[in-house]
Design a protein around this motif. Structure first.
Motif, PDB file in Angstrom:
ATOM      1  N   VAL A   1      -3.057   7.922 -13.064  1.00  0.00           N
ATOM      2  CA  VAL A   1      -3.025   7.262 -11.753  1.00  0.00           C
ATOM      3  C   VAL A   1      -4.352   7.477 -11.029  1.00  0.00           C
ATOM      4  N   ASN A   2      -4.886   8.691 -11.092  1.00  0.00           N
ATOM      5  CA  ASN A   2      -6.197   8.947 -10.471  1.00  0.00           C
ATOM      6  C   ASN A   2      -7.289   8.119 -11.121  1.00  0.00           C
ATOM      7  N   TRP A   3      -7.213   7.950 -12.449  1.00  0.00           N
ATOM      8  CA  TRP A   3      -8.196   7.103 -13.124  1.00  0.00           C
ATOM      9  C   TRP A   3      -8.097   5.671 -12.614  1.00  0.00           C
ATOM     10  N   ALA A   4      -6.861   5.151 -12.504  1.00  0.00           N
ATOM     11  CA  ALA A   4      -6.673   3.771 -12.042  1.00  0.00           C
ATOM     12  C   ALA A   4      -7.204   3.599 -10.624  1.00  0.00           C
ATOM     13  N   PHE A   5      -6.950   4.570  -9.745  1.00  0.00           N
ATOM     14  CA  PHE A   5      -7.452   4.483  -8.380  1.00  0.00           C
ATOM     15  C   PHE A   5      -8.965   4.692  -8.319  1.00  0.00           C
TER      16      PHE A   5
ATOM     17  N   GLY B   1       0.812  -1.217   0.000  1.00  0.00           N
ATOM     18  CA  GLY B   1       0.000   0.000   0.000  1.00  0.00           C
ATOM     19  C   GLY B   1       0.840   1.259   0.000  1.00  0.00           C
ATOM     20  N   THR B   2       1.973   1.234   0.678  1.00  0.00           N
ATOM     21  CA  THR B   2       2.851   2.396   0.703  1.00  0.00           C
ATOM     22  C   THR B   2       3.452   2.643  -0.680  1.00  0.00           C
ATOM     23  N   LEU B   3       3.688   1.573  -1.432  1.00  0.00           N
ATOM     24  CA  LEU B   3       4.130   1.745  -2.820  1.00  0.00           C
ATOM     25  C   LEU B   3       3.071   2.445  -3.657  1.00  0.00           C
ATOM     26  N   LEU B   4       1.804   2.151  -3.390  1.00  0.00           N
ATOM     27  CA  LEU B   4       0.717   2.835  -4.106  1.00  0.00           C
ATOM     28  C   LEU B   4       0.683   4.319  -3.760  1.00  0.00           C
ATOM     29  N   VAL B   5       0.860   4.637  -2.492  1.00  0.00           N
ATOM     30  CA  VAL B   5       0.897   6.051  -2.073  1.00  0.00           C
ATOM     31  C   VAL B   5       2.086   6.744  -2.732  1.00  0.00           C
ATOM     32  N   ALA B   6       3.232   6.080  -2.762  1.00  0.00           N
ATOM     33  CA  ALA B   6       4.421   6.663  -3.396  1.00  0.00           C
ATOM     34  C   ALA B   6       4.189   6.886  -4.890  1.00  0.00           C
ATOM     35  N   ALA B   7       3.546   5.942  -5.553  1.00  0.00           N
ATOM     36  CA  ALA B   7       3.244   6.094  -6.980  1.00  0.00           C
ATOM     37  C   ALA B   7       2.331   7.290  -7.207  1.00  0.00           C
ATOM     38  N   TRP B   8       1.333   7.440  -6.330  1.00  0.00           N
ATOM     39  CA  TRP B   8       0.420   8.573  -6.463  1.00  0.00           C
ATOM     40  C   TRP B   8       1.157   9.896  -6.239  1.00  0.00           C
ATOM     41  N   LEU B   9       2.042   9.953  -5.245  1.00  0.00           N
ATOM     42  CA  LEU B   9       2.809  11.171  -4.979  1.00  0.00           C
ATOM     43  C   LEU B   9       3.775  11.487  -6.120  1.00  0.00           C
TER      44      LEU B   9
END
Length: 139
Positions: free
Chosen positions: A67-71, A46-54
């Motif tokens: 990335v917003n579309w994927a989430f 999950g932290t990798l997902l947060v890092a990808a979003w940042l």
């Protein structure tokens, strides 16, 4: 040389069988301990997902939009919901262990109640976070 009576008696007795998983019911404290370890490992993902979003937010608008579309897809929402539950459950499990480190709540019934409270609290906090998030978004 003959065997002693105690040795002969021991050899004739049948050995007890281990409790089978269908018979044995793991205590809630053990279950929550196992889940705490699993959620700790899941937090890496999950932290990798947060890092990808940042990183997407720090790069171009098109990357951020992808990335917003994927989430925003149903699968992305499910993953984010799971991540938020994992985060809340692991946090409350850590608080539970912190309380135990003080010597409080170590009695059998108290530790079971605290373990159940950890599970209930993580579900409640996750629901409140998502309700508040949808209210802020106006959805």
């Amino acid at each position: 040389m003959s065997k002693s009576p105690a040795t002969q008696d021991f050899a004739r007795r049948e050995r007890p069988l281990s409790p089978h998983l269908s018979v044995y019911r793991p205590p809630i404290t053990m279950t929550m301990s196992i889940i705490h370890r699993i959620t700790g490992g899941a937090l890496y993902f999950g932290t990798l997902l947060v890092a990808a979003w940042l990183m997407a937010a720090a790069s171009s608008q098109s990357t951020f939009d992808r990335v917003n579309w994927a989430f925003g897809t149903w699968l992305g929402q499910l993953v984010l919901f799971g991540y938020s539950w994992v985060l809340m459950h692991h946090m409350l499990g850590g608080v539970r262990h912190l309380v135990w480190d003080t010597g409080a709540g170590l009695e059998k019934h108290a530790s079971s109640r605290i373990a159940w409270a950890t599970l209930a609290g993580s579900i409640l906090l996750t629901a409140l976070i998502w309700i508040a998030g949808y209210m802020v978004r106006g959805a």
